[in-house]
Design a protein around this motif. Structure first.
Motif, mmCIF file in Angstrom:
data_model
loop_
_atom_site.group_PDB
_atom_site.id
_atom_site.type_symbol
_atom_site.label_atom_id
_atom_site.label_comp_id
_atom_site.label_asym_id
_atom_site.label_seq_id
_atom_site.Cartn_x
_atom_site.Cartn_y
_atom_site.Cartn_z
ATOM 1 N N ARG A 129 -3.861 7.129 -1.646
ATOM 2 C CA ARG A 129 -4.020 5.817 -1.012
ATOM 3 C C ARG A 129 -5.282 5.089 -1.452
ATOM 4 O O ARG A 129 -5.313 3.871 -1.448
ATOM 5 C CB ARG A 129 -4.044 5.978 0.506
ATOM 6 N N PHE A 130 -6.318 5.826 -1.782
ATOM 7 C CA PHE A 130 -7.598 5.172 -2.040
ATOM 8 C C PHE A 130 -8.111 5.428 -3.457
ATOM 9 O O PHE A 130 -9.284 5.237 -3.730
ATOM 10 C CB PHE A 130 -8.638 5.633 -1.012
ATOM 11 N N ALA A 180 -1.072 6.190 7.847
ATOM 12 C CA ALA A 180 -1.642 5.080 7.081
ATOM 13 C C ALA A 180 -1.588 3.783 7.888
ATOM 14 O O ALA A 180 -2.536 2.994 7.865
ATOM 15 C CB ALA A 180 -0.892 4.919 5.760
ATOM 16 N N ASP A 224 -6.368 -3.205 3.988
ATOM 17 C CA ASP A 224 -5.059 -3.602 3.465
ATOM 18 C C ASP A 224 -4.054 -2.482 3.732
ATOM 19 O O ASP A 224 -4.328 -1.588 4.516
ATOM 20 C CB ASP A 224 -5.151 -3.905 1.975
ATOM 21 N N ASN A 225 -2.925 -2.530 3.082
ATOM 22 C CA ASN A 225 -1.911 -1.511 3.270
ATOM 23 C C ASN A 225 -1.778 -0.684 1.998
ATOM 24 O O ASN A 225 -0.886 -0.925 1.193
ATOM 25 C CB ASN A 225 -0.568 -2.160 3.650
ATOM 26 N N PRO A 226 -2.672 0.291 1.808
ATOM 27 C CA PRO A 226 -2.587 1.077 0.588
ATOM 28 C C PRO A 226 -1.320 1.929 0.520
ATOM 29 O O PRO A 226 -0.908 2.326 -0.559
ATOM 30 C CB PRO A 226 -3.846 1.953 0.620
ATOM 31 N N TRP A 227 -0.689 2.198 1.666
ATOM 32 C CA TRP A 227 0.540 2.986 1.647
ATOM 33 C C TRP A 227 1.638 2.257 0.867
ATOM 34 O O TRP A 227 2.369 2.880 0.105
ATOM 35 C CB TRP A 227 1.003 3.300 3.069
ATOM 36 N N ASN A 232 -5.092 10.841 1.025
ATOM 37 C CA ASN A 232 -6.184 9.890 0.776
ATOM 38 C C ASN A 232 -6.429 9.752 -0.719
ATOM 39 O O ASN A 232 -6.844 8.693 -1.193
ATOM 40 C CB ASN A 232 -7.463 10.306 1.487
ATOM 41 N N GLU A 278 -4.729 1.354 9.122
ATOM 42 C CA GLU A 278 -4.766 -0.088 8.906
ATOM 43 C C GLU A 278 -4.988 -0.824 10.228
ATOM 44 O O GLU A 278 -5.823 -1.720 10.333
ATOM 45 C CB GLU A 278 -3.463 -0.550 8.255
ATOM 46 N N SER A 333 1.327 0.470 -1.616
ATOM 47 C CA SER A 333 1.078 0.515 -3.052
ATOM 48 C C SER A 333 1.495 1.847 -3.681
ATOM 49 O O SER A 333 1.560 1.949 -4.907
ATOM 50 C CB SER A 333 -0.396 0.241 -3.351
ATOM 51 N N ILE A 334 1.765 2.864 -2.875
ATOM 52 C CA ILE A 334 2.148 4.163 -3.437
ATOM 53 C C ILE A 334 3.601 4.518 -3.152
ATOM 54 O O ILE A 334 4.063 5.580 -3.564
ATOM 55 C CB ILE A 334 1.223 5.301 -2.952
ATOM 56 N N THR A 387 -8.918 0.652 7.236
ATOM 57 C CA THR A 387 -8.585 0.109 5.918
ATOM 58 C C THR A 387 -8.280 -1.367 6.086
ATOM 59 O O THR A 387 -7.754 -1.796 7.110
ATOM 60 C CB THR A 387 -7.362 0.817 5.290
#
Length: 164
Positions: free
Chosen positions: A162-163, A50, A61-64, A159, A54, A66-67, A59
Motif C-alpha cells: 500500500r505504501f 485499509a 488517499d486510498n492506496p488499496w 503496508n 483512510e 491502487s493495488i 492515510t
C-alpha cells in the motif's frame, strides 16, 4: 499433522501442515525432495483495514485501490510486491532456502483473495517433524504474524504494498 517419524516422502499431499489453520496446505514432490506450503486467504479483511486507515486519517488517499483491480483482486504489480515483501520478511527472520511465488489463477472465484506458495527442499530421509521445525513452522508463523496488523510487533506485509 503426521505421526512422529513420518518421512517427508511419505507425507500425504494436500494435508494441512498445521491443523489449526486451514489456510495452509502442504504439497510434497518426493521425486525432487521439494515441499510447498500454499497459503490462501481472502482480501476482505485487508481491504477493510485499509478503509479504516483512510477514514481515521492515517492515510490521505486510498492506496488499496491502487493495488487492486476492478474486481478487488491484487494487480500483477501488487502480487510481485507481496511475494517480494514476504521473501524479504523470511530472509530478515533467518528463514533461508525458501522460494516465494504467487500462484496466479489459484485465487478463490467467489471473493477477492490471494495465494502464495513457499517452496523449500528437504533432505533425503528427513522426517516431517524435522522439516516442520526447520522450515514449515517458521514460514507459517511468519505468514500469520505478518498478515495480521500489530501481531507480536511484526511488520504488516500489506503496508509494503500500500505504501511502496
Amino acid at each position: 499433522m503426521p505421526a512422529n517419524g513420518t518421512l517427508m516422502t511419505d507425507y500425504n499431499a494436500g494435508e494441512l501442515p498445521h491443523p489449526d489453520d486451514n489456510r495452509f496446505v502442504l504439497e510434497i514432490d518426493p521425486d525432487r525432495n521439494e515441499a510447498e506450503i500454499i497459503f490462501s486467504d481472502h482480501l476482505a479483511f485487508h481491504a477493510e483495514y485499509a478503509r479504516q486507515d483512510e477514514q481515521s486519517g492515517r492515510t490521505a488517499d486510498n492506496p488499496w485501490a491502487s493495488i487492486t483491480d476492478a474486481n478487488g483482486y491484487l494487480t500483477d504489480q501488487a502480487k510481485s510486491k507481496l511475494t517480494g515483501a514476504l521473501s524479504q520478511l523470511l530472509a530478515d527472520r533467518g528463514i533461508a532456502g525458501v522460494s516465494t511465488v504467487y500462484a496466479s489463477g489459484s485465487e478463490f472465484d467467489d471473493a477477492p483473495s490471494y495465494v502464495v506458495g513457499f517452496w523449500s527442499t528437504f533432505a533425503a530421509g528427513e522426517t516431517f517433524d524435522s522439516w516442520f521445525s526447520r522450515i514449515g513452522w517458521p514460514i507459517i508463523a511468519a505468514v500469520i504474524n505478518s498478515t495480521d496488523p500489530g501481531t507480536f510487533n511484526w511488520p504488516y506485509v500489506f503496508n509494503a504494498l500500500r505504501f511502496a
